[in-house]
Structures are given as C-alpha cells and as structure tokens.
Design a protein around this motif. Sequence first.
Motif, short mmCIF file in Angstrom:
data_model
loop_
_atom_site.label_atom_id
_atom_site.label_comp_id
_atom_site.label_asym_id
_atom_site.label_seq_id
_atom_site.Cartn_x
_atom_site.Cartn_y
_atom_site.Cartn_z
N THR A 15 0.79 -1.09 0.04
CA THR A 15 0.07 0.05 -0.02
C THR A 15 0.79 1.32 0.11
N GLU A 16 1.92 1.31 0.87
CA GLU A 16 2.66 2.58 0.69
C GLU A 16 3.44 2.64 -0.42
N PHE A 17 3.84 1.43 -0.95
CA PHE A 17 4.43 1.51 -2.33
C PHE A 17 3.59 2.02 -3.55
N LEU A 18 2.22 1.70 -3.35
CA LEU A 18 1.45 2.18 -4.39
C LEU A 18 1.09 3.78 -4.15
N LYS A 58 12.40 -1.63 -3.61
CA LYS A 58 11.54 -0.62 -2.54
C LYS A 58 12.33 -0.37 -1.38
N ALA A 59 13.30 -1.12 -0.96
CA ALA A 59 13.91 -0.94 0.47
C ALA A 59 14.76 0.31 0.37
N LYS A 60 15.33 0.68 -0.88
CA LYS A 60 16.26 1.72 -0.93
C LYS A 60 15.35 2.96 -1.59
N MET A 61 14.17 2.96 -1.68
CA MET A 61 13.19 4.11 -2.26
C MET A 61 13.33 5.33 -1.33
N LYS A 105 11.18 -2.75 -11.19
CA LYS A 105 12.33 -2.44 -10.70
C LYS A 105 12.31 -1.69 -9.48
N LEU A 106 11.39 -0.74 -9.56
CA LEU A 106 11.15 0.05 -8.23
C LEU A 106 10.58 -0.88 -7.20
N ASN A 116 13.76 12.15 -4.84
CA ASN A 116 12.70 12.44 -5.71
C ASN A 116 12.29 11.14 -6.60
N VAL A 117 11.43 10.12 -6.14
CA VAL A 117 11.14 9.06 -6.59
C VAL A 117 10.76 9.09 -8.00
N GLU A 118 9.92 10.11 -8.14
CA GLU A 118 9.21 10.41 -9.54
C GLU A 118 10.28 10.63 -10.43
N ALA A 119 11.28 11.74 -10.16
CA ALA A 119 12.29 11.98 -11.00
C ALA A 119 13.11 10.79 -11.43
N PHE A 120 13.54 10.08 -10.36
CA PHE A 120 14.24 8.67 -10.71
C PHE A 120 13.70 7.78 -11.44
N SER A 121 12.31 7.57 -11.33
CA SER A 121 11.45 6.71 -12.26
C SER A 121 11.49 7.30 -13.72
N MET A 122 11.40 8.46 -13.94
CA MET A 122 11.32 9.09 -15.28
C MET A 122 13.00 8.82 -16.05
N THR A 123 13.71 8.89 -15.07
CA THR A 123 15.38 8.69 -15.64
C THR A 123 15.30 7.22 -16.08
N MET A 124 14.77 6.26 -15.17
CA MET A 124 14.92 4.85 -15.36
C MET A 124 14.00 4.73 -16.70
N THR A 125 12.80 5.25 -16.90
CA THR A 125 11.86 5.15 -17.84
C THR A 125 12.88 5.57 -19.26
#
Length: 169
Positions: free
Chosen positions: A4-7, A46-49, A41-42, A54-63
């Motif tokens: 739930t926290e992850f979502l 999740k332990a390192k999140m 991958k996120l 900024n998780v959003e910016a990190f995920s956009m870079t991953m994308t």
Amino acid sequence: MTQTEFLNIVMPFKDKVFRLAKRLLVSTEEAEDATQEVLLKLWNNKAKMSEYKNVEAFSMTMTKNFCFDKLKSKQAQNLKIVHSNYEEKSTPLQKQVELNDSVNWVSKIIEELPEQQRMIVQLRDIEEYDFDEIAKMLEMNNTAVRVALSRARKTIREKLTKTHSYGVS
C-alpha cells in the motif's frame, strides 16, 4: 515498505512514466511493457526507495534509460508504429478532423526532432516538469535545457506553419 505504501508513492506518476515511454517507443504495447518493467524495478528496490530525493524523477530517468536500451536492441526493429487519435465529443466533425490532423502533424514533427529535443518537449510541454527537474533527469544544465526546448518549439512552429500554409510539408 508495504504494498500500500509503495502504491501510494508510485501511482501518482505511473501515467507520466507511460506517456514518456509511449513518446519514445511509439508503440502502446511497448510503452506498457516499459512501464511495467520500471515499476517492477522500483518494487524490487523498494527498500532503497527512501534514499531517493525524488522517486518520480528517478523513475522518469529509469524510463528514459530503459526505452533507450530497448530502442538500441534488436527488438527495436520490431516495434509497431501506432498513432493515437484524439477525440473531443463536443466539437463539430469538421473541427474535430482539423484538430486531429494538427495533433497528428505535431506528433509527426516531434518524432522528427533530435532525440534530446524530443525528450525535453515531452518532459516540459506534455509532462509539465520544471526546468530543474528536466536538467537533473537528462544530466544537462538548466540553460542547455531552455535552449534545446526553444529550438524544438521553433522547429515545431515553423514546420506546422509551413504545413498549414502549403498543405503538405
């Protein structure tokens, strides 16, 4: 971290990840796969999140990186080109056709831009990130992002004007 926290962290920007992947890969199916891979991958990390500013910016870079890797691979030759049709129910048919035509032309023009300009247009004008966030994601300085965006917009404007003035570019 619970599911739930992850979502709660990931769901607000999931659509942005998809739109960026779609812009880069063109194919809806490939963009869905890329989005799923990034989210997986996120989840696996999740332990390192909590370490990410900024998780959003990190995920956009991953994308971005995942899509570039995908495009470089042999699978890129098998990507389907799919164009979206944008509809608005309240407009008359003639106006709707004209709007669809303009959207398709802008999409086509954006696809012809150099890779860096295409990314910046997607992140700034479609995803509405600010210049500092884009600069971090693309590892550029703020001024370079502004210049590239300005050049991309100028190219789009000139080609669209030419298309509307002469019919076909």
